[in-house]
Write a protein that holds these residues in place. Sequence first.
Motif, PDB file in Angstrom:
ATOM      1  N   GLU A 135     -32.815  10.273 -41.734  1.00 13.17           N
ATOM      2  CA  GLU A 135     -33.291  11.657 -41.915  1.00 13.17           C
ATOM      3  C   GLU A 135     -33.052  12.476 -40.642  1.00 13.17           C
ATOM      4  O   GLU A 135     -32.637  13.636 -40.703  1.00 13.17           O
ATOM      5  CB  GLU A 135     -34.776  11.668 -42.290  1.00 13.17           C
ATOM      6  CG  GLU A 135     -34.987  11.219 -43.727  1.00 13.17           C
ATOM      7  CD  GLU A 135     -36.472  11.109 -44.112  1.00 13.17           C
ATOM      8  OE1 GLU A 135     -37.325  11.707 -43.427  1.00 13.17           O
ATOM      9  OE2 GLU A 135     -36.739  10.410 -45.099  1.00 13.17           O
TER      10      GLU A 135
ATOM     11  N   ARG B 111     -29.406  13.487 -40.468  1.00 11.34           N
ATOM     12  CA  ARG B 111     -29.062  14.658 -41.310  1.00 11.34           C
ATOM     13  C   ARG B 111     -29.375  15.957 -40.580  1.00 11.34           C
ATOM     14  O   ARG B 111     -28.571  16.883 -40.555  1.00 11.34           O
ATOM     15  CB  ARG B 111     -29.884  14.647 -42.594  1.00 11.34           C
ATOM     16  CG  ARG B 111     -29.422  13.648 -43.578  1.00 11.34           C
ATOM     17  CD  ARG B 111     -30.036  13.882 -44.960  1.00 11.34           C
ATOM     18  NE  ARG B 111     -29.587  12.791 -45.791  1.00 11.34           N
ATOM     19  CZ  ARG B 111     -30.330  11.721 -46.091  1.00 11.34           C
ATOM     20  NH1 ARG B 111     -31.575  11.625 -45.699  1.00 11.34           N
ATOM     21  NH2 ARG B 111     -29.805  10.751 -46.804  1.00 11.34           N
ATOM     22  N   LYS B 112     -30.576  16.004 -39.970  1.00  6.89           N
ATOM     23  CA  LYS B 112     -30.984  17.232 -39.272  1.00  6.89           C
ATOM     24  C   LYS B 112     -30.075  17.511 -38.079  1.00  6.89           C
ATOM     25  O   LYS B 112     -29.728  18.656 -37.795  1.00  6.89           O
ATOM     26  CB  LYS B 112     -32.419  17.084 -38.739  1.00  6.89           C
ATOM     27  CG  LYS B 112     -33.465  17.140 -39.823  1.00  6.89           C
ATOM     28  CD  LYS B 112     -34.846  17.195 -39.171  1.00  6.89           C
ATOM     29  CE  LYS B 112     -35.858  16.508 -40.071  1.00  6.89           C
ATOM     30  NZ  LYS B 112     -36.968  15.922 -39.369  1.00  6.89           N
TER      31      LYS B 112
ATOM     32  N   ARG C 218     -26.692  18.954 -39.072  1.00  6.13           N
ATOM     33  CA  ARG C 218     -26.816  20.384 -39.390  1.00  6.13           C
ATOM     34  C   ARG C 218     -26.973  21.197 -38.100  1.00  6.13           C
ATOM     35  O   ARG C 218     -26.296  22.204 -37.893  1.00  6.13           O
ATOM     36  CB  ARG C 218     -28.016  20.610 -40.312  1.00  6.13           C
ATOM     37  CG  ARG C 218     -27.863  21.803 -41.220  1.00  6.13           C
ATOM     38  CD  ARG C 218     -28.953  21.866 -42.301  1.00  6.13           C
ATOM     39  NE  ARG C 218     -29.206  20.592 -42.938  1.00  6.13           N
ATOM     40  CZ  ARG C 218     -30.423  19.996 -42.997  1.00  6.13           C
ATOM     41  NH1 ARG C 218     -31.482  20.558 -42.457  1.00  6.13           N
ATOM     42  NH2 ARG C 218     -30.558  18.841 -43.615  1.00  6.13           N
TER      43      ARG C 218
ATOM     44  N   PHE D  44     -26.182   6.661 -47.325  1.00  4.47           N
ATOM     45  CA  PHE D  44     -25.873   7.899 -46.604  1.00  4.47           C
ATOM     46  C   PHE D  44     -24.552   8.473 -47.111  1.00  4.47           C
ATOM     47  O   PHE D  44     -24.457   9.662 -47.424  1.00  4.47           O
ATOM     48  CB  PHE D  44     -25.810   7.635 -45.095  1.00  4.47           C
ATOM     49  CG  PHE D  44     -25.418   8.846 -44.285  1.00  4.47           C
ATOM     50  CD1 PHE D  44     -26.269   9.943 -44.190  1.00  4.47           C
ATOM     51  CD2 PHE D  44     -24.194   8.907 -43.620  1.00  4.47           C
ATOM     52  CE1 PHE D  44     -25.911  11.071 -43.449  1.00  4.47           C
ATOM     53  CE2 PHE D  44     -23.829  10.026 -42.882  1.00  4.47           C
ATOM     54  CZ  PHE D  44     -24.689  11.110 -42.793  1.00  4.47           C
TER      55      PHE D  44
ATOM     56  N   ASN E 270     -24.933   9.570 -50.918  1.00  4.98           N
ATOM     57  CA  ASN E 270     -25.789  10.744 -51.166  1.00  4.98           C
ATOM     58  C   ASN E 270     -25.325  11.984 -50.421  1.00  4.98           C
ATOM     59  O   ASN E 270     -25.555  13.092 -50.878  1.00  4.98           O
ATOM     60  CB  ASN E 270     -27.244  10.494 -50.729  1.00  4.98           C
ATOM     61  CG  ASN E 270     -27.891   9.388 -51.526  1.00  4.98           C
ATOM     62  OD1 ASN E 270     -27.448   9.087 -52.630  1.00  4.98           O
ATOM     63  ND2 ASN E 270     -28.930   8.787 -50.964  1.00  4.98           N
ATOM     64  N   ASP E 271     -24.749  11.804 -49.242  1.00  8.66           N
ATOM     65  CA  ASP E 271     -24.530  12.955 -48.368  1.00  8.66           C
ATOM     66  C   ASP E 271     -23.088  13.416 -48.288  1.00  8.66           C
ATOM     67  O   ASP E 271     -22.816  14.491 -47.732  1.00  8.66           O
ATOM     68  CB  ASP E 271     -25.022  12.650 -46.942  1.00  8.66           C
ATOM     69  CG  ASP E 271     -26.537  12.575 -46.867  1.00  8.66           C
ATOM     70  OD1 ASP E 271     -27.110  11.824 -47.675  1.00  8.66           O
ATOM     71  OD2 ASP E 271     -27.135  13.277 -46.037  1.00  8.66           O
TER      72      ASP E 271
ATOM     73  N   THR F 133     -22.366  16.931 -49.638  1.00  4.73           N
ATOM     74  CA  THR F 133     -22.950  17.995 -48.808  1.00  4.73           C
ATOM     75  C   THR F 133     -22.166  18.157 -47.509  1.00  4.73           C
ATOM     76  O   THR F 133     -21.878  19.284 -47.076  1.00  4.73           O
ATOM     77  CB  THR F 133     -24.420  17.647 -48.453  1.00  4.73           C
ATOM     78  OG1 THR F 133     -25.084  17.299 -49.655  1.00  4.73           O
ATOM     79  CG2 THR F 133     -25.127  18.797 -47.775  1.00  4.73           C
ATOM     80  N   LEU F 134     -21.815  17.030 -46.906  1.00  6.92           N
ATOM     81  CA  LEU F 134     -21.044  17.100 -45.659  1.00  6.92           C
ATOM     82  C   LEU F 134     -19.729  17.845 -45.919  1.00  6.92           C
ATOM     83  O   LEU F 134     -19.327  18.724 -45.146  1.00  6.92           O
ATOM     84  CB  LEU F 134     -20.750  15.693 -45.117  1.00  6.92           C
ATOM     85  CG  LEU F 134     -21.951  14.892 -44.597  1.00  6.92           C
ATOM     86  CD1 LEU F 134     -21.559  13.432 -44.365  1.00  6.92           C
ATOM     87  CD2 LEU F 134     -22.494  15.502 -43.301  1.00  6.92           C
TER      88      LEU F 134
ATOM     89  N   ASP G 297     -20.200  21.475 -46.369  1.00  4.95           N
ATOM     90  CA  ASP G 297     -20.515  22.121 -45.082  1.00  4.95           C
ATOM     91  C   ASP G 297     -19.326  22.134 -44.118  1.00  4.95           C
ATOM     92  O   ASP G 297     -19.461  22.555 -42.965  1.00  4.95           O
ATOM     93  CB  ASP G 297     -21.691  21.403 -44.408  1.00  4.95           C
ATOM     94  CG  ASP G 297     -23.017  21.677 -45.111  1.00  4.95           C
ATOM     95  OD1 ASP G 297     -23.076  22.632 -45.915  1.00  4.95           O
ATOM     96  OD2 ASP G 297     -23.985  20.930 -44.858  1.00  4.95           O
TER      97      ASP G 297
END
Length: 252
Positions: free
Chosen positions: A48, A51-52, A55, A92, A95-96, A99-100, A103
């Motif tokens: 977690e 992820r932050k 970003r 990771f 799921n991500d 989104t990656l 972005d």
Amino acid sequence: MSNGAMPKPEVSDRADAPRHVAIIMDGNGRWAAARGLPRAEGHRRGVEALRKVVRASHELGISYLTIFSFSSENWSRPASEIGDLFGLLRRFIRNDLATLHADGVRVRVIGERGGLESDICALLTEAEELTRNNTRLTLVVAFNYGSRQEIANAAQRLAREVAEGRRDPATITPEVLGSYLDAPDIPDPDLIIRTSGEQRLSNFLMWQAAYSELVFVPIHWPDFDKAALESAIAEYATRERRFGGLVAKNAS
Ligand code: IPE
Ligand code: IPE
Ligand code: MG
């Protein structure tokens, strides 16, 4: 070019904006132990935090973020913990990744792929291929990575070229050896951050760290956030990078 018309190039550069930040994400186990939780929960909370921080990195204009996620030496941990860490990497990416990609993050992976389970290798390759044309932030994942192994692999490849008569040993300069490392196109890290108070590199980017600024922060990785990243960058900005030269005000 007329004499004196051009400003002298600066031999030192005040380091206020790191282009490449590398992080040794340490202290998941201690974070969990301090709360009476299993180590696996520390690792889960560590993802977690990651992820932050990804970003925050693009918000702060960082171009390259390298994260140490599993070292060559982490194989000495209990099999159950290794299973937890590999499970988190799988989750990771699954799921991500979308989104990656949305972005604008380009994913690169450094470290040994040989010996990894084939589904993990497939996920790493999928992440690299899907995101290969993204330019906003390059996320370099050091997985099953060790600097000594990376340098030894480069030496093996060069030795093979010499043995096969394709290379003169005199051509093996630092630049050439550097170009045989895992991600030679990525600039060296400007700033290396290690969380959780330990002050060592633990076999991370030892070649590339020759002139990196090192910042050690006491907080455990699951508690690391944008504010912590900003404060490490503020510390970096106070450093004077010399690269063996003189500070600008003393150069004549
Ligand atoms: C970092 O946290 C994660 C990995 C090394 C994979 P640790 O698991 O090393 O946590 P500590 O150092 O035991 O607290
Ligand atoms: C370094 O942390 C490796 C990663 C963060 C993946 P370790 O926790 O494994 O390092 P040592 O054993 O304390 O040096
Ligand atoms: Mg540790």
